[in-house]
Design a protein around this motif. Sequence first.
Motif, PDB file in Angstrom:
ATOM      1  N   VAL A 176       0.856  -1.186   0.000  1.00  0.00           N
ATOM      2  CA  VAL A 176       0.000   0.000   0.000  1.00  0.00           C
ATOM      3  C   VAL A 176       0.892   1.236   0.000  1.00  0.00           C
ATOM      4  O   VAL A 176       1.660   1.450   0.943  1.00  0.00           O
ATOM      5  N   THR A 177       0.818   2.017  -1.059  1.00  0.00           N
ATOM      6  CA  THR A 177       1.591   3.250  -1.163  1.00  0.00           C
ATOM      7  C   THR A 177       0.658   4.426  -0.932  1.00  0.00           C
ATOM      8  O   THR A 177      -0.311   4.604  -1.669  1.00  0.00           O
ATOM      9  N   SER A 178       0.937   5.216   0.102  1.00  0.00           N
ATOM     10  CA  SER A 178       0.036   6.317   0.433  1.00  0.00           C
ATOM     11  C   SER A 178       0.831   7.495   1.000  1.00  0.00           C
ATOM     12  O   SER A 178       1.536   7.325   2.002  1.00  0.00           O
ATOM     13  N   PRO A 179       0.740   8.662   0.332  1.00  0.00           N
ATOM     14  CA  PRO A 179       0.073   8.933  -0.936  1.00  0.00           C
ATOM     15  C   PRO A 179       0.643   8.063  -2.059  1.00  0.00           C
ATOM     16  O   PRO A 179       1.825   7.746  -2.059  1.00  0.00           O
ATOM     17  N   ASN A 180      -0.232   7.732  -2.988  1.00  0.00           N
ATOM     18  CA  ASN A 180       0.147   6.753  -3.999  1.00  0.00           C
ATOM     19  C   ASN A 180       1.037   7.353  -5.080  1.00  0.00           C
ATOM     20  O   ASN A 180       0.881   8.502  -5.476  1.00  0.00           O
ATOM     21  N   ASN A 181       1.960   6.561  -5.529  1.00  0.00           N
ATOM     22  CA  ASN A 181       2.752   6.849  -6.716  1.00  0.00           C
ATOM     23  C   ASN A 181       2.244   5.898  -7.801  1.00  0.00           C
ATOM     24  O   ASN A 181       2.348   4.680  -7.617  1.00  0.00           O
ATOM     25  N   PRO A 182       1.561   6.398  -8.856  1.00  0.00           N
ATOM     26  CA  PRO A 182       1.777   7.706  -9.467  1.00  0.00           C
ATOM     27  C   PRO A 182       0.636   8.716  -9.382  1.00  0.00           C
ATOM     28  O   PRO A 182       0.731   9.755 -10.035  1.00  0.00           O
ATOM     29  N   TYR A 205       4.429  10.597   2.583  1.00  0.00           N
ATOM     30  CA  TYR A 205       3.567  11.057   3.674  1.00  0.00           C
ATOM     31  C   TYR A 205       4.309  12.087   4.522  1.00  0.00           C
ATOM     32  O   TYR A 205       4.676  11.860   5.676  1.00  0.00           O
ATOM     33  N   TRP A 206       4.540  13.245   3.902  1.00  0.00           N
ATOM     34  CA  TRP A 206       5.195  14.388   4.532  1.00  0.00           C
ATOM     35  C   TRP A 206       4.387  15.639   4.196  1.00  0.00           C
ATOM     36  O   TRP A 206       3.706  15.688   3.169  1.00  0.00           O
ATOM     37  N   PRO A 207       4.460  16.683   5.027  1.00  0.00           N
ATOM     38  CA  PRO A 207       3.532  17.816   4.869  1.00  0.00           C
ATOM     39  C   PRO A 207       3.772  18.688   3.645  1.00  0.00           C
ATOM     40  O   PRO A 207       2.934  19.535   3.341  1.00  0.00           O
ATOM     41  N   HIS A 208       4.890  18.530   2.925  1.00  0.00           N
ATOM     42  CA  HIS A 208       5.019  19.282   1.678  1.00  0.00           C
ATOM     43  C   HIS A 208       4.269  18.604   0.536  1.00  0.00           C
ATOM     44  O   HIS A 208       4.031  19.230  -0.498  1.00  0.00           O
ATOM     45  N   TYR A 209       3.862  17.335   0.720  1.00  0.00           N
ATOM     46  CA  TYR A 209       3.131  16.619  -0.321  1.00  0.00           C
ATOM     47  C   TYR A 209       1.645  16.442  -0.012  1.00  0.00           C
ATOM     48  O   TYR A 209       0.824  16.395  -0.925  1.00  0.00           O
ATOM     49  N   THR A 210       1.312  16.306   1.258  1.00  0.00           N
ATOM     50  CA  THR A 210      -0.059  15.936   1.604  1.00  0.00           C
ATOM     51  C   THR A 210      -0.382  16.380   3.027  1.00  0.00           C
ATOM     52  O   THR A 210       0.533  16.504   3.861  1.00  0.00           O
ATOM     53  N   PRO A 211      -1.642  16.635   3.342  1.00  0.00           N
ATOM     54  CA  PRO A 211      -2.001  16.947   4.730  1.00  0.00           C
ATOM     55  C   PRO A 211      -1.695  15.763   5.652  1.00  0.00           C
ATOM     56  O   PRO A 211      -1.975  14.614   5.312  1.00  0.00           O
ATOM     57  N   ILE A 212      -1.132  16.057   6.805  1.00  0.00           N
ATOM     58  CA  ILE A 212      -0.856  15.021   7.804  1.00  0.00           C
ATOM     59  C   ILE A 212      -2.082  14.933   8.706  1.00  0.00           C
ATOM     60  O   ILE A 212      -2.310  15.798   9.560  1.00  0.00           O
ATOM     61  N   THR A 213      -2.880  13.913   8.500  1.00  0.00           N
ATOM     62  CA  THR A 213      -4.159  13.799   9.203  1.00  0.00           C
ATOM     63  C   THR A 213      -4.066  12.994  10.494  1.00  0.00           C
ATOM     64  O   THR A 213      -4.876  13.185  11.401  1.00  0.00           O
ATOM     65  N   SER A 214      -3.092  12.096  10.584  1.00  0.00           N
ATOM     66  CA  SER A 214      -2.901  11.289  11.792  1.00  0.00           C
ATOM     67  C   SER A 214      -1.569  10.568  11.677  1.00  0.00           C
ATOM     68  O   SER A 214      -1.059  10.363  10.567  1.00  0.00           O
ATOM     69  N   PRO A 215      -0.986  10.169  12.803  1.00  0.00           N
ATOM     70  CA  PRO A 215       0.263   9.403  12.730  1.00  0.00           C
ATOM     71  C   PRO A 215       0.002   7.983  12.233  1.00  0.00           C
ATOM     72  O   PRO A 215      -0.858   7.283  12.779  1.00  0.00           O
ATOM     73  N   THR A 345      -5.215  22.188   4.168  1.00  0.00           N
ATOM     74  CA  THR A 345      -4.254  22.311   3.075  1.00  0.00           C
ATOM     75  C   THR A 345      -4.636  21.357   1.951  1.00  0.00           C
ATOM     76  O   THR A 345      -5.267  20.323   2.180  1.00  0.00           O
ATOM     77  N   TYR A 346      -4.243  21.720   0.743  1.00  0.00           N
ATOM     78  CA  TYR A 346      -4.467  20.870  -0.416  1.00  0.00           C
ATOM     79  C   TYR A 346      -3.266  19.947  -0.622  1.00  0.00           C
ATOM     80  O   TYR A 346      -2.117  20.358  -0.407  1.00  0.00           O
ATOM     81  N   PRO A 347      -3.502  18.723  -1.046  1.00  0.00           N
ATOM     82  CA  PRO A 347      -2.379  17.871  -1.444  1.00  0.00           C
ATOM     83  C   PRO A 347      -1.632  18.488  -2.624  1.00  0.00           C
ATOM     84  O   PRO A 347      -2.250  19.060  -3.527  1.00  0.00           O
ATOM     85  N   THR A 348      -0.326  18.392  -2.599  1.00  0.00           N
ATOM     86  CA  THR A 348       0.512  18.827  -3.724  1.00  0.00           C
ATOM     87  C   THR A 348       1.496  17.692  -4.017  1.00  0.00           C
ATOM     88  O   THR A 348       2.671  17.773  -3.652  1.00  0.00           O
ATOM     89  N   PRO A 349       1.025  16.622  -4.645  1.00  0.00           N
ATOM     90  CA  PRO A 349       1.874  15.436  -4.847  1.00  0.00           C
ATOM     91  C   PRO A 349       3.165  15.762  -5.583  1.00  0.00           C
ATOM     92  O   PRO A 349       3.199  16.625  -6.464  1.00  0.00           O
ATOM     93  N   GLY A 350       4.210  15.052  -5.211  1.00  0.00           N
ATOM     94  CA  GLY A 350       5.498  15.239  -5.867  1.00  0.00           C
ATOM     95  C   GLY A 350       5.691  14.300  -7.030  1.00  0.00           C
ATOM     96  O   GLY A 350       6.815  14.080  -7.474  1.00  0.00           O
TER      97      GLY A 350
END
Length: 351
Positions: A176-182, A205-215, A345-350
């Motif tokens: 399971v890749t989350s946030p998923n690539n691609p 799963y870092w805050p420059h790519y996606t909202p951190i909703t829970s650990p 925040t909006y997700p900004t996938p890398g």
Amino acid sequence: MESTKLLNDGAKQIMVQTKDHNLSNGGDVVIDLDRGDPKMFYTYWKKVDNECSVNIKASELISYFPNPKDADFFCQMPEFIDAVHRVHRLVGNAVTEGRYIIEGTGSSQLFIAALRALACTAKETTSNKKHIPVVCAEPYYSFYKEVIEQERSELYQWKGDANTFQSESGPYIEVVTSPNNPDGTTRKPVLKGEEGMVIHDLAYYWPHYTPITSPADYDVMLFTLSKATGHAGSRVGWAIVKNKEIAKKIHKHLFLMSIGSCQEGFIRATKIIHFVADSYEHDVDYMLVKPPKVPVLFEAEGLFDYGHRILALRWKRLRAIAQRSEVVSLPDFSPEFCNFKGKLTYPTPGI
């Protein structure tokens, strides 16, 4: 006007003709659809070269074993493990307390080691002599399929899309890749089998790519410095593992493959991770012990804020290009509350 160009290695590029000078000076915009390289972080790190430099003497790091007192995890560098605990505590993206942190040469090496550890454990507890199926919901990171098929392991075998996998009773491994690539979407396991095992690849799963909703708190979680800070060339990754026996199997496999990882790389990673944490004032426990020495340049913008800002600008440009294209379409992302930033925040996938 759009055209698709096939590169020598089979990768594809899309050429988009535009007259918008803000996008491409009126020329072609080239979108590489195959490979990524985190050089977007170069400007940030160039300005703090001196603060993040490390000096290693010729007499240092001679031993194979950075932690010889730990009989189970003698190849792990304690200073790096402390840095990993700190940054995850700061960001709130993974539970590390009471977990085993295993170093690897990037998360790619750890992925194979985790597969072997889980498959070996499954073989020990079942009479099933067949390969352990490995699946991942489409679209998935192509590396998984390629490396498993390249290995031709007697332990496990690639079985494709988790959504169409017809499971007989018995163990399997789902990735399971989350946030998923691609595609940047948030993922959860598809399969619900009682004997199923899951590897969570949380590289993005870092805050420059996606909202951190829970650990995140899963059995096996993989992270990599290349996505966290952009230092892909250091080849530094880590696994966070709940079960000690699984962690020991991963560690043993890594030791047999390469007798540990490059200690110089992990010393550099330790310095960089602490610098990232120092640039934020969220980590109260650490601040009480050691007040951070933050360059004036970054008092207002830490790495995660910088990365999110740059990616947001790039997504804005990419959407402007896609609107002019009949070939390219992009997903829409909804905002979520980010615990790290304390706001929507909006997700900004890398990817």
